[in-house]
Write a protein that holds these residues in place. Structure first.
Motif, PDB file in Angstrom:
ATOM      1  N   THR A  19      18.834 -14.561 -19.798  1.00  0.00           N
ATOM      2  CA  THR A  19      18.951 -13.146 -20.142  1.00  0.00           C
ATOM      3  C   THR A  19      17.724 -12.395 -19.647  1.00  0.00           C
ATOM      4  O   THR A  19      17.824 -11.221 -19.278  1.00  0.00           O
ATOM      5  N   ILE A  20      16.576 -13.072 -19.656  1.00  0.00           N
ATOM      6  CA  ILE A  20      15.342 -12.507 -19.108  1.00  0.00           C
ATOM      7  C   ILE A  20      14.808 -13.473 -18.051  1.00  0.00           C
ATOM      8  O   ILE A  20      15.112 -14.668 -18.063  1.00  0.00           O
ATOM      9  N   ASN A  21      14.001 -12.941 -17.145  1.00  0.00           N
ATOM     10  CA  ASN A  21      13.458 -13.786 -16.078  1.00  0.00           C
ATOM     11  C   ASN A  21      12.104 -14.381 -16.485  1.00  0.00           C
ATOM     12  O   ASN A  21      11.569 -14.067 -17.562  1.00  0.00           O
ATOM     13  N   ALA A  22      11.565 -15.215 -15.628  1.00  0.00           N
ATOM     14  CA  ALA A  22      10.323 -15.927 -15.946  1.00  0.00           C
ATOM     15  C   ALA A  22       9.152 -14.975 -16.161  1.00  0.00           C
ATOM     16  O   ALA A  22       8.345 -15.188 -17.062  1.00  0.00           O
ATOM     17  N   ALA A  23       9.052 -13.944 -15.360  1.00  0.00           N
ATOM     18  CA  ALA A  23       7.939 -12.989 -15.513  1.00  0.00           C
ATOM     19  C   ALA A  23       8.024 -12.266 -16.853  1.00  0.00           C
ATOM     20  O   ALA A  23       7.006 -12.080 -17.536  1.00  0.00           O
ATOM     21  N   GLN A  24       9.223 -11.868 -17.243  1.00  0.00           N
ATOM     22  CA  GLN A  24       9.401 -11.205 -18.537  1.00  0.00           C
ATOM     23  C   GLN A  24       9.078 -12.167 -19.672  1.00  0.00           C
ATOM     24  O   GLN A  24       8.404 -11.795 -20.631  1.00  0.00           O
ATOM     25  N   PHE A  25       9.558 -13.400 -19.559  1.00  0.00           N
ATOM     26  CA  PHE A  25       9.288 -14.398 -20.585  1.00  0.00           C
ATOM     27  C   PHE A  25       7.792 -14.656 -20.697  1.00  0.00           C
ATOM     28  O   PHE A  25       7.244 -14.696 -21.801  1.00  0.00           O
ATOM     29  N   GLU A  26       7.135 -14.820 -19.562  1.00  0.00           N
ATOM     30  CA  GLU A  26       5.699 -15.080 -19.563  1.00  0.00           C
ATOM     31  C   GLU A  26       4.960 -14.001 -20.344  1.00  0.00           C
ATOM     32  O   GLU A  26       4.169 -14.298 -21.250  1.00  0.00           O
ATOM     33  N   GLN A  27       5.202 -12.758 -20.015  1.00  0.00           N
ATOM     34  CA  GLN A  27       4.501 -11.650 -20.668  1.00  0.00           C
ATOM     35  C   GLN A  27       4.816 -11.576 -22.153  1.00  0.00           C
ATOM     36  O   GLN A  27       3.921 -11.457 -22.987  1.00  0.00           O
ATOM     37  N   ASP A  75       0.908 -20.388 -19.691  1.00  0.00           N
ATOM     38  CA  ASP A  75      -0.391 -19.995 -19.156  1.00  0.00           C
ATOM     39  C   ASP A  75      -0.609 -20.564 -17.754  1.00  0.00           C
ATOM     40  O   ASP A  75      -1.244 -19.927 -16.918  1.00  0.00           O
ATOM     41  N   GLU A  76      -0.072 -21.741 -17.491  1.00  0.00           N
ATOM     42  CA  GLU A  76      -0.201 -22.368 -16.172  1.00  0.00           C
ATOM     43  C   GLU A  76       0.778 -21.795 -15.150  1.00  0.00           C
ATOM     44  O   GLU A  76       0.589 -21.959 -13.948  1.00  0.00           O
ATOM     45  N   TYR A  77       1.823 -21.138 -15.628  1.00  0.00           N
ATOM     46  CA  TYR A  77       2.837 -20.565 -14.743  1.00  0.00           C
ATOM     47  C   TYR A  77       2.203 -19.466 -13.905  1.00  0.00           C
ATOM     48  O   TYR A  77       1.524 -18.577 -14.410  1.00  0.00           O
ATOM     49  N   PHE A  78       2.427 -19.530 -12.610  1.00  0.00           N
ATOM     50  CA  PHE A  78       1.949 -18.479 -11.722  1.00  0.00           C
ATOM     51  C   PHE A  78       2.854 -18.441 -10.510  1.00  0.00           C
ATOM     52  O   PHE A  78       2.964 -19.428  -9.785  1.00  0.00           O
ATOM     53  N   ALA A  79       3.516 -17.336 -10.322  1.00  0.00           N
ATOM     54  CA  ALA A  79       4.374 -17.147  -9.156  1.00  0.00           C
ATOM     55  C   ALA A  79       3.633 -16.241  -8.185  1.00  0.00           C
ATOM     56  O   ALA A  79       3.576 -15.029  -8.371  1.00  0.00           O
ATOM     57  N   SER A  80       3.049 -16.857  -7.202  1.00  0.00           N
ATOM     58  CA  SER A  80       2.283 -16.110  -6.206  1.00  0.00           C
ATOM     59  C   SER A  80       3.201 -15.185  -5.415  1.00  0.00           C
ATOM     60  O   SER A  80       4.306 -15.575  -5.029  1.00  0.00           O
ATOM     61  N   PRO A  81       2.736 -13.962  -5.155  1.00  0.00           N
ATOM     62  CA  PRO A  81       3.544 -13.051  -4.334  1.00  0.00           C
ATOM     63  C   PRO A  81       3.789 -13.609  -2.925  1.00  0.00           C
ATOM     64  O   PRO A  81       4.765 -13.262  -2.281  1.00  0.00           O
ATOM     65  N   GLU A  82       2.898 -14.496  -2.477  1.00  0.00           N
ATOM     66  CA  GLU A  82       3.045 -15.083  -1.152  1.00  0.00           C
ATOM     67  C   GLU A  82       3.994 -16.284  -1.145  1.00  0.00           C
ATOM     68  O   GLU A  82       4.369 -16.762  -0.085  1.00  0.00           O
ATOM     69  N   ALA A  83       4.379 -16.753  -2.310  1.00  0.00           N
ATOM     70  CA  ALA A  83       5.260 -17.912  -2.396  1.00  0.00           C
ATOM     71  C   ALA A  83       6.646 -17.557  -1.861  1.00  0.00           C
ATOM     72  O   ALA A  83       7.104 -16.421  -1.989  1.00  0.00           O
ATOM     73  N   GLU A 134      11.628 -22.601  -7.877  1.00  0.00           N
ATOM     74  CA  GLU A 134      11.231 -23.919  -8.387  1.00  0.00           C
ATOM     75  C   GLU A 134      10.259 -23.775  -9.568  1.00  0.00           C
ATOM     76  O   GLU A 134      10.408 -24.464 -10.583  1.00  0.00           O
ATOM     77  N   GLN A 135       9.293 -22.887  -9.451  1.00  0.00           N
ATOM     78  CA  GLN A 135       8.342 -22.662 -10.546  1.00  0.00           C
ATOM     79  C   GLN A 135       9.044 -22.071 -11.770  1.00  0.00           C
ATOM     80  O   GLN A 135       8.775 -22.472 -12.902  1.00  0.00           O
ATOM     81  N   ASP A 136       9.947 -21.134 -11.529  1.00  0.00           N
ATOM     82  CA  ASP A 136      10.696 -20.523 -12.625  1.00  0.00           C
ATOM     83  C   ASP A 136      11.523 -21.579 -13.360  1.00  0.00           C
ATOM     84  O   ASP A 136      11.565 -21.602 -14.594  1.00  0.00           O
TER      85      ASP A 136
END
Length: 100
Positions: free
Chosen positions: A25-33, A62-70, A77-79
């Protein structure tokens, strides 16, 4: 309301958030925040076993990081790795009876 009921109610907010992420329902970035905000503002006492689950997921988030360059594949895969951690935490919270 008893302390146990209050703990369940407080843990339920985590369950709702984690469930929305696991259900896509929400994406990884929303969940992270939202998860970081929830944890940082949580002053409720949780039983040790429940806190351990929440804290482990906090570490994973906290370890999750989706680089804009990825690449799209790398971000996906990270999500998905984060979603798997969240699903494991949700299952454990349910097993502990922490979600009401």
């Amino acid at each position: 309301m008893s302390t146990a009921e209050e703990n369940n109610r407080d843990a339920a907010s985590y369950g709702d958030l984690i469930g929305r992420f696991v259900d896509r329902t929400i994406n990884a970035a929303q969940f992270e925040q939202q998860y970081l905000d929830l944890m940082k503002n949580d002053e409720a006492p949780h039983p040790d076993a429940v806190f351990a689950v929440l804290d482990k997921l906090f570490s994973d988030v906290d370890e999750y990081f989706a680089s804009p360059e990825a690449s799209t594949a790398e971000r996906r895969e990270q999500d998905e790795a984060l979603r798997e951690h969240a699903a494991t935490a949700l299952a454990r919270l349910r097993q502990l009876g922490a979600l009401g």
